[in-house]
Design a protein around this motif. Sequence first.
Motif, PDB file in Angstrom:
ATOM      1  N   VAL A   1      35.429 -31.163  12.578  1.00  0.00           N
ATOM      2  CA  VAL A   1      35.815 -29.831  13.061  1.00  0.00           C
ATOM      3  C   VAL A   1      35.158 -29.571  14.420  1.00  0.00           C
ATOM      4  O   VAL A   1      35.822 -29.163  15.374  1.00  0.00           O
ATOM      5  N   GLY A   2      33.870 -29.846  14.519  1.00  0.00           N
ATOM      6  CA  GLY A   2      33.133 -29.593  15.763  1.00  0.00           C
ATOM      7  C   GLY A   2      33.664 -30.415  16.924  1.00  0.00           C
ATOM      8  O   GLY A   2      33.643 -29.980  18.075  1.00  0.00           O
ATOM      9  N   SER A   3      34.140 -31.639  16.612  1.00  0.00           N
ATOM     10  CA  SER A   3      34.615 -32.521  17.685  1.00  0.00           C
ATOM     11  C   SER A   3      35.957 -32.066  18.236  1.00  0.00           C
ATOM     12  O   SER A   3      36.437 -32.603  19.220  1.00  0.00           O
ATOM     13  N   LEU A   4      36.582 -31.101  17.576  1.00  0.00           N
ATOM     14  CA  LEU A   4      37.913 -30.646  18.014  1.00  0.00           C
ATOM     15  C   LEU A   4      37.881 -29.223  18.565  1.00  0.00           C
ATOM     16  O   LEU A   4      38.929 -28.643  18.833  1.00  0.00           O
ATOM     17  N   GLN A   5      36.657 -28.649  18.698  1.00  0.00           N
ATOM     18  CA  GLN A   5      36.580 -27.272  19.164  1.00  0.00           C
ATOM     19  C   GLN A   5      36.525 -27.186  20.679  1.00  0.00           C
ATOM     20  O   GLN A   5      35.831 -27.975  21.323  1.00  0.00           O
ATOM     21  N   LYS A   6      37.242 -26.201  21.233  1.00  0.00           N
ATOM     22  CA  LYS A   6      37.184 -25.965  22.683  1.00  0.00           C
ATOM     23  C   LYS A   6      35.808 -25.456  23.069  1.00  0.00           C
ATOM     24  O   LYS A   6      35.165 -25.952  23.984  1.00  0.00           O
ATOM     25  N   THR A   7      35.350 -24.431  22.349  1.00  0.00           N
ATOM     26  CA  THR A   7      33.991 -23.936  22.548  1.00  0.00           C
ATOM     27  C   THR A   7      33.321 -23.956  21.185  1.00  0.00           C
ATOM     28  O   THR A   7      33.963 -23.671  20.176  1.00  0.00           O
ATOM     29  N   PRO A   8      32.038 -24.365  21.135  1.00  0.00           N
ATOM     30  CA  PRO A   8      31.374 -24.462  19.848  1.00  0.00           C
ATOM     31  C   PRO A   8      31.391 -23.118  19.120  1.00  0.00           C
ATOM     32  O   PRO A   8      31.059 -22.090  19.717  1.00  0.00           O
TER      33      PRO A   8
ATOM     34  N   THR B   1      28.229 -29.800  22.798  1.00  0.00           N
ATOM     35  CA  THR B   1      28.228 -29.943  21.346  1.00  0.00           C
ATOM     36  C   THR B   1      29.498 -30.654  20.872  1.00  0.00           C
ATOM     37  O   THR B   1      29.431 -31.587  20.072  1.00  0.00           O
ATOM     38  N   GLY B   2      30.640 -30.221  21.412  1.00  0.00           N
ATOM     39  CA  GLY B   2      31.900 -30.862  21.046  1.00  0.00           C
ATOM     40  C   GLY B   2      31.887 -32.336  21.411  1.00  0.00           C
ATOM     41  O   GLY B   2      32.321 -33.186  20.627  1.00  0.00           O
TER      42      GLY B   2
END
Lengths: 300, 313
Positions: free
Chosen positions: A51-58, A264-265
């Motif tokens: 999920v985190g690897s696909l977020q625009k902003t954490p 983070t992403g």
Amino acid sequence: MTASVAERPTAPRSPATAPGRPERAGLRPARLAVLLVAAVAFLFPFYYMIVGSLQKTPDSTIAGAVPHPSNTTGADYSQIDSAIHLGRSLLNSGIFTIGVLLCTLVFGLMAGYALARLRFAGRSSLLTSLILVQAVPFQLLVLPLYVLIVRDYGLGDNYLGMILPFAINSTAVFVFRQFFVQIPAEMFEQARIDGAGELTVLWRIAIPVARPAILTGVLLTFIGPWNEFLWPFLVTKDQNMEPLAVSLANFTSNLQATLVANPTGGIMAAAVILAIPAVVLFLVFQRHFTSTHIDAGVKG
Amino acid sequence: MSTATATAPRSPAPGRPPATADRRRRFLPRVGHWFVTPYVVFLLVVFAYPLLYNLWISFHRFYFTAPGAHVPSRWVGFANYRDVFADPVVRKSFVNIGIFLVINVPLTVVLALVLAAALNAKLPFRGFFRAAFYLPYVTASVALVAVWSFLFGSDGLVDKVLGPLAPDPSWLVNSTWAMPVLAFFVTWKQLGFFVMLYLAALQNVSGELYDAASVDGADTLRTFLSVTVPGVRPATTVVTVFAIITGSNLFTEPYLLTGGGGPADASVSPVLVMYQKGIEQAHPDFAAALGVVLVVLVVALSLIARRFTEKGD
């Protein structure tokens, strides 16, 4: 390590099956509930990584744990690719891992076979060393190996220097040995009577039947160098030589964060890529990778 | 080796011919030696020599040199060891490892045994559960540490879920919580391996004991405590000793998860000090002595744990 169970023949049997005693009523839901809670605890971080690897902003809010279309992007992957030279890091990880796998399969199978089926002076003391060596923590060897390999032999930033300390996985040798011990002697008889050399016997007779042991050995050996951080971290100074685990760790700790929009992403994206090969290999081999093998590898 | 040639020409004993060809071949010297030579060389180069070299370094004033250069190393007796024991960061790191083990080892033993016992039955999705438990074990620490720092970071998901209950300062920068979080992380990462070990051990616990307990009317908890726990005692020894060895060699986690043993050395580990002092600050002799001390402690602790867990009732 436990003398009581040493040398117990560990046949390649099917995964541990439950004893056939009647189950107390009501116990089954309790078991399933415990297992389900544990499975969530084990799997959630993996899910969260993706999920985190696909977020625009954490987004670390509770709602952020569910992917939201407006905050989903593949940009983290391309960002981290340019920031840590993903392709080059993967290549380095691959060379490091394949080098270790090749040495372990060639020399480890030979050693395992000899320890199981051949008589030679010093065999039992070698078997003892094989077991002792698995209890030596690698961290203790790190300093003298660093002095020898990097300082004395000048093998820093060199694949050979990276591979050497891991070259032959002792646990894998032990798994091979335990498997070869159980092959009935008659299987080797005919080939030997026909005049085949030991190398031929190993190649034609022993290795073809040892597939489950070899698959276990490959998985055990693979996760060593692929996941290793400390040693390649010490051996590499040149960024072009770093395996992925080291690139990712350096990215995380040096906070080259300014290079990318969403660090983070990017870190999560690199973590996903680092995790995938070992996880896939494990899931594919899982069937063969029974508790018996781990058991054999550990008990000594 | 001489006995091998003596027995070789013997004619097959009547009635049991198949063993001889095999035995004759097996008694031939050399073949076996050829087969194990690469592995023996590997053990000598990567284990035996470095271990002895480490011991030698720890008794000398030792400097890093460029390849080929030679700087004489002076014998200094126990001076490096005195430096190690006098170092406050080293002491702190051993206290930290103590905290770590006190949390990690019992948690690992209890959770692994409970999960293995729960798995030890015919259940739907059994393979799925086994795989799920094992996944962190096969995954790189570096990748898992990354998610944990996202989860446990300041204002991370864990803080959000806990709301006002979250510690302040946040977990990884809190000197009370940094070490326990590392202990939880390692327990979580290694647990699957120990679950499988216990699962294998449970196959050796006799079903009759369970039947007897059931006849005696023992309830589930009672059966677990009086049949299962004693039945897997050898495995408990292995699990305890392995957990101690793994825990004492903590490096990646404090290096990455708590940013180099922070806050203010609250989570430094001996191996992290070895790296910082030995390689970063170029005092390999100090680090070598620290390594020896660490190993002596780990061996002593493992022996104590072994005695403790193997003790019969």
